[in-house]
Design a protein around this motif. Structure first.
Motif, PDB file in Angstrom:
ATOM      1  N   ALA A  26       0.832  -1.215   0.000  1.00  0.00           N
ATOM      2  CA  ALA A  26       0.000   0.000   0.000  1.00  0.00           C
ATOM      3  C   ALA A  26       0.862   1.258   0.000  1.00  0.00           C
ATOM      4  O   ALA A  26       0.545   2.235  -0.693  1.00  0.00           O
ATOM      5  N   LEU A  29       2.457   1.742  -3.458  1.00  0.00           N
ATOM      6  CA  LEU A  29       1.477   2.208  -4.444  1.00  0.00           C
ATOM      7  C   LEU A  29       1.160   3.684  -4.262  1.00  0.00           C
ATOM      8  O   LEU A  29       0.948   4.409  -5.236  1.00  0.00           O
ATOM      9  N   LEU A  30       1.109   4.131  -3.028  1.00  0.00           N
ATOM     10  CA  LEU A  30       0.759   5.525  -2.767  1.00  0.00           C
ATOM     11  C   LEU A  30       1.939   6.483  -2.878  1.00  0.00           C
ATOM     12  O   LEU A  30       1.787   7.619  -3.313  1.00  0.00           O
ATOM     13  N   ASP A  33       5.415   8.305  -6.910  1.00  0.00           N
ATOM     14  CA  ASP A  33       4.632   9.205  -7.752  1.00  0.00           C
ATOM     15  C   ASP A  33       5.494   9.819  -8.833  1.00  0.00           C
ATOM     16  O   ASP A  33       6.711   9.674  -8.846  1.00  0.00           O
ATOM     17  N   PRO A  52      -0.018   9.254  -8.266  1.00  0.00           N
ATOM     18  CA  PRO A  52       0.387   7.906  -7.836  1.00  0.00           C
ATOM     19  C   PRO A  52       0.466   6.942  -9.030  1.00  0.00           C
ATOM     20  O   PRO A  52      -0.394   6.084  -9.240  1.00  0.00           O
ATOM     21  N   GLU A  55       0.369   3.143  -8.419  1.00  0.00           N
ATOM     22  CA  GLU A  55      -0.985   2.660  -8.145  1.00  0.00           C
ATOM     23  C   GLU A  55      -1.792   2.549  -9.440  1.00  0.00           C
ATOM     24  O   GLU A  55      -2.507   1.569  -9.650  1.00  0.00           O
ATOM     25  N   TYR A  58      -0.581  -0.471 -11.379  1.00  0.00           N
ATOM     26  CA  TYR A  58      -1.042  -1.674 -10.680  1.00  0.00           C
ATOM     27  C   TYR A  58      -2.499  -1.992 -11.041  1.00  0.00           C
ATOM     28  O   TYR A  58      -2.836  -3.100 -11.444  1.00  0.00           O
ATOM     29  N   HIS A  59      -3.360  -0.985 -10.935  1.00  0.00           N
ATOM     30  CA  HIS A  59      -4.791  -1.205 -11.200  1.00  0.00           C
ATOM     31  C   HIS A  59      -5.087  -1.410 -12.687  1.00  0.00           C
ATOM     32  O   HIS A  59      -5.989  -2.188 -13.032  1.00  0.00           O
ATOM     33  N   SER A  78      -8.483   5.149  -6.298  1.00  0.00           N
ATOM     34  CA  SER A  78      -7.235   5.376  -5.592  1.00  0.00           C
ATOM     35  C   SER A  78      -7.433   5.388  -4.085  1.00  0.00           C
ATOM     36  O   SER A  78      -8.477   5.811  -3.584  1.00  0.00           O
ATOM     37  N   MET A  79      -6.395   4.959  -3.388  1.00  0.00           N
ATOM     38  CA  MET A  79      -6.418   5.001  -1.933  1.00  0.00           C
ATOM     39  C   MET A  79      -6.222   6.421  -1.418  1.00  0.00           C
ATOM     40  O   MET A  79      -6.503   6.694  -0.259  1.00  0.00           O
ATOM     41  N   GLN A  80      -5.753   7.344  -2.277  1.00  0.00           N
ATOM     42  CA  GLN A  80      -5.469   8.696  -1.797  1.00  0.00           C
ATOM     43  C   GLN A  80      -6.193   9.805  -2.561  1.00  0.00           C
ATOM     44  O   GLN A  80      -6.081  10.954  -2.210  1.00  0.00           O
TER      45      GLN A  80
END
Length: 143
Positions: A26, A29-30, A33, A52, A55, A58-59, A78-80
């Motif tokens: 995680a 991925l975040l 950048d 990112p 990320e 990855y996706h 996105s996680m962010q």
């Protein structure tokens, strides 16, 4: 349509007190950048600093591996960042790339094969940028 990324960095990893070699997925991925831009016909049409890119790569790889590839739209969850920061949608004319931050902007439509080739080129660029920072990009699945 072309994705371009440059100026790779490890934004928050030093603040977290982690090295890339010990960081969990995680965080990688975040925190990996780069400046991401979308180019069309030789001109930049969209750009975002400190995006990112790991990320996104990855996706996108997971999307291309899924049974829905070529049938279902893609939206970066996105996680962010806000969902839809990057969207890839099918239209009658072909596949288009856009963002929720520029709702009236979409790239010109391209065929599925052209889109996949560009995603794979983006993936190679991200892997090269990550490797140049001394991080093995093996945490990103092959598209």
């Amino acid at each position: 349509m072309q994705f371009v990324c440059r100026n790779f960095g490890l934004s928050d990893m030093p603040r977290r007190g982690l090295t890339a070699q010990e960081a969990p997925l995680a965080v990688l991925l975040l925190d990996i950048d780069a400046e991401l831009s979308i180019w069309e016909q030789g001109r930049e049409v969209w750009s975002e600093d400190a995006f990112p890119v790991a990320e996104l790569a990855y996706h996108l790889a997971l999307w291309l591996q899924s049974p829905a590839a070529g049938h279902a739209d893609f939206e970066l969850d996105s996680m962010q960042a806000d969902e839809g920061l990057i969207r890839i949608v099918s239209s009658d004319e072909g596949w288009r790339v856009g963002s929720i931050f520029t709702p009236n902007f979409w790239t010109s439509p391209v065929t599925w094969d052209v889109l996949v080739a560009e995603i794979k080129q983006f993936d190679r660029s991200v892997r090269e940028g990550i490797a140049a920072m001394g991080v093995a990009p093996t945490f990103i699945p092959e598209p």
